[in-house]
Design an enzyme around this catalytic site. Structure first.
Site, PDB file in Angstrom:
ATOM      1  N   GLY A  46      62.852  -5.237  74.255  1.00 59.03           N
ATOM      2  CA  GLY A  46      63.578  -4.461  75.261  1.00 59.03           C
ATOM      3  C   GLY A  46      65.207  -5.024  75.299  1.00 59.03           C
ATOM      4  O   GLY A  46      65.439  -6.090  74.693  1.00 59.03           O
ATOM      5  N   GLN A  51      73.340  -6.052  78.655  1.00 60.21           N
ATOM      6  CA  GLN A  51      73.517  -6.967  77.281  1.00 60.21           C
ATOM      7  C   GLN A  51      74.504  -6.154  76.417  1.00 60.21           C
ATOM      8  O   GLN A  51      74.499  -6.673  75.384  1.00 60.21           O
ATOM      9  CB  GLN A  51      71.852  -6.898  76.906  1.00 60.21           C
ATOM     10  CG  GLN A  51      71.236  -7.921  77.851  1.00 60.21           C
ATOM     11  CD  GLN A  51      69.743  -8.145  77.178  1.00 60.21           C
ATOM     12  OE1 GLN A  51      68.973  -7.012  77.380  1.00 60.21           O
ATOM     13  NE2 GLN A  51      69.579  -9.089  76.147  1.00 60.21           N
ATOM     14  N   CYS A  88      65.128 -13.499  74.088  1.00 62.20           N
ATOM     15  CA  CYS A  88      65.880 -12.556  74.556  1.00 62.20           C
ATOM     16  C   CYS A  88      67.102 -12.411  73.530  1.00 62.20           C
ATOM     17  O   CYS A  88      67.553 -13.416  72.925  1.00 62.20           O
ATOM     18  CB  CYS A  88      66.611 -12.937  75.741  1.00 62.20           C
ATOM     19  SG  CYS A  88      67.944 -11.973  76.540  1.00 62.20           S
ATOM     20  N   LEU A  89      67.552 -11.087  73.303  1.00 62.13           N
ATOM     21  CA  LEU A  89      68.283 -10.966  72.320  1.00 62.13           C
ATOM     22  C   LEU A  89      69.668 -11.482  72.524  1.00 62.13           C
ATOM     23  O   LEU A  89      70.632 -11.606  71.636  1.00 62.13           O
ATOM     24  CB  LEU A  89      68.622  -9.394  71.958  1.00 62.13           C
ATOM     25  CG  LEU A  89      67.227  -8.794  71.372  1.00 62.13           C
ATOM     26  CD1 LEU A  89      67.546  -7.341  71.273  1.00 62.13           C
ATOM     27  CD2 LEU A  89      66.758  -9.539  70.240  1.00 62.13           C
ATOM     28  N   HIS A 130      61.341  -8.884  82.731  1.00 59.05           N
ATOM     29  CA  HIS A 130      62.560  -9.496  82.057  1.00 59.05           C
ATOM     30  C   HIS A 130      63.728  -8.549  82.172  1.00 59.05           C
ATOM     31  O   HIS A 130      64.944  -9.019  82.603  1.00 59.05           O
ATOM     32  CB  HIS A 130      61.951  -9.777  80.579  1.00 59.05           C
ATOM     33  CG  HIS A 130      63.052 -10.375  79.764  1.00 59.05           C
ATOM     34  ND1 HIS A 130      63.092 -11.570  79.258  1.00 59.05           N
ATOM     35  CD2 HIS A 130      64.215  -9.826  79.326  1.00 59.05           C
ATOM     36  CE1 HIS A 130      64.050 -11.964  78.612  1.00 59.05           C
ATOM     37  NE2 HIS A 130      64.951 -10.927  78.595  1.00 59.05           N
ATOM     38  N   GLU A 131      63.416  -7.148  81.671  1.00 54.20           N
ATOM     39  CA  GLU A 131      64.667  -6.169  81.894  1.00 54.20           C
ATOM     40  C   GLU A 131      65.184  -6.028  83.055  1.00 54.20           C
ATOM     41  O   GLU A 131      66.462  -5.953  83.308  1.00 54.20           O
ATOM     42  CB  GLU A 131      64.299  -4.984  81.031  1.00 54.20           C
ATOM     43  CG  GLU A 131      64.034  -5.173  79.503  1.00 54.20           C
ATOM     44  CD  GLU A 131      64.842  -5.945  78.644  1.00 54.20           C
ATOM     45  OE1 GLU A 131      66.031  -6.000  78.883  1.00 54.20           O
ATOM     46  OE2 GLU A 131      64.210  -6.775  77.705  1.00 54.20           O
ATOM     47  N   HIS A 134      67.483  -8.665  84.391  1.00 53.63           N
ATOM     48  CA  HIS A 134      68.777  -8.566  83.738  1.00 53.63           C
ATOM     49  C   HIS A 134      69.522  -7.536  84.588  1.00 53.63           C
ATOM     50  O   HIS A 134      70.803  -7.879  84.769  1.00 53.63           O
ATOM     51  CB  HIS A 134      68.836  -7.872  82.099  1.00 53.63           C
ATOM     52  CG  HIS A 134      68.613  -8.851  81.173  1.00 53.63           C
ATOM     53  ND1 HIS A 134      69.540  -9.966  80.920  1.00 53.63           N
ATOM     54  CD2 HIS A 134      67.625  -8.859  80.263  1.00 53.63           C
ATOM     55  CE1 HIS A 134      69.097 -10.499  79.820  1.00 53.63           C
ATOM     56  NE2 HIS A 134      68.063  -9.910  79.479  1.00 53.63           N
TER      57      HIS A 134
HETATM   58 CO    CO Z   1      66.650 -10.355  77.822  1.00 57.04          CO
END
Ligand code: CO
Length: 152
Positions: A46, A51, A88-89, A130-131, A134
């Site tokens: 995701g 991000q 997480c990226l 999670h997304e 963000h």
């Molecule tokens: Co993330």
């Protein structure tokens, strides 16, 4: 499509609340395309707009060969609870345990501006939450237990 630079942990943009998308136009669709490409390039499940430096409420998730694009998402229903590792990226090489619902029902708009509703369990439920976090400026590492670096 183009790869975008992923904003990393420590950048204050990741702790800001994103604003609603007020008009779904060509620019928004281009950003979604770029987000998907950037997520795939980095082997993510995701990616949320903040991000890639865009403080708008939208994210992409890809799980089991299905792509989910959600604009102005809203979690409608949750049930159960699981505590599992997440990554997480924006914080590569780290994992930490976060408590999430086992089931999530989420609504939002697709890029055609149509209302969509998705249900998810397991990894998909975790990714939606999670997304969505963000978009509220709550990266997982701010609430993870046992956050640790993992050998790559
Ligand atoms: Co993330």
């Amino acid at each position: 499509m183009a790869l975008r630079k992923i904003v990393m942990e420590g950048d204050p943009i990741l702790e800001k609340k994103a604003r609603e998308v007020t008009e779904i136009n060509g620019r928004i669709c281009m950003i979604l395309d770029d987000m998907l490409e950037t997520m795939r390039e980095n082997d993510g499940v995701g990616l949320a707009a903040p991000q890639v430096g865009i403080l708008r409420r939208m994210f992409v998730v890809e799980w089991e060969d299905k792509v989910y694009e959600l604009i102005n998402p809203e979690i409608l229903e949750t049930s159960g609870s699981v505590c599992e590792d997440e990554g997480c990226l924006s914080l590569p090489g780290f994992f930490g345990e976060v408590e999430r619902p086992a089931y999530v029902k989420i609504a939002g708009l697709n890029r055609q501006g149509e209302k969509v509703i998705y249900e998810g369990t397991g990894m998909l439920a975790k990714a939606f939450c999670h997304e969505n976090d963000h978009l509220d400026g709550i990266p997982y590492w701010t609430k993870a237990k046992n956050l640790r670096r993992v050998e790559e």
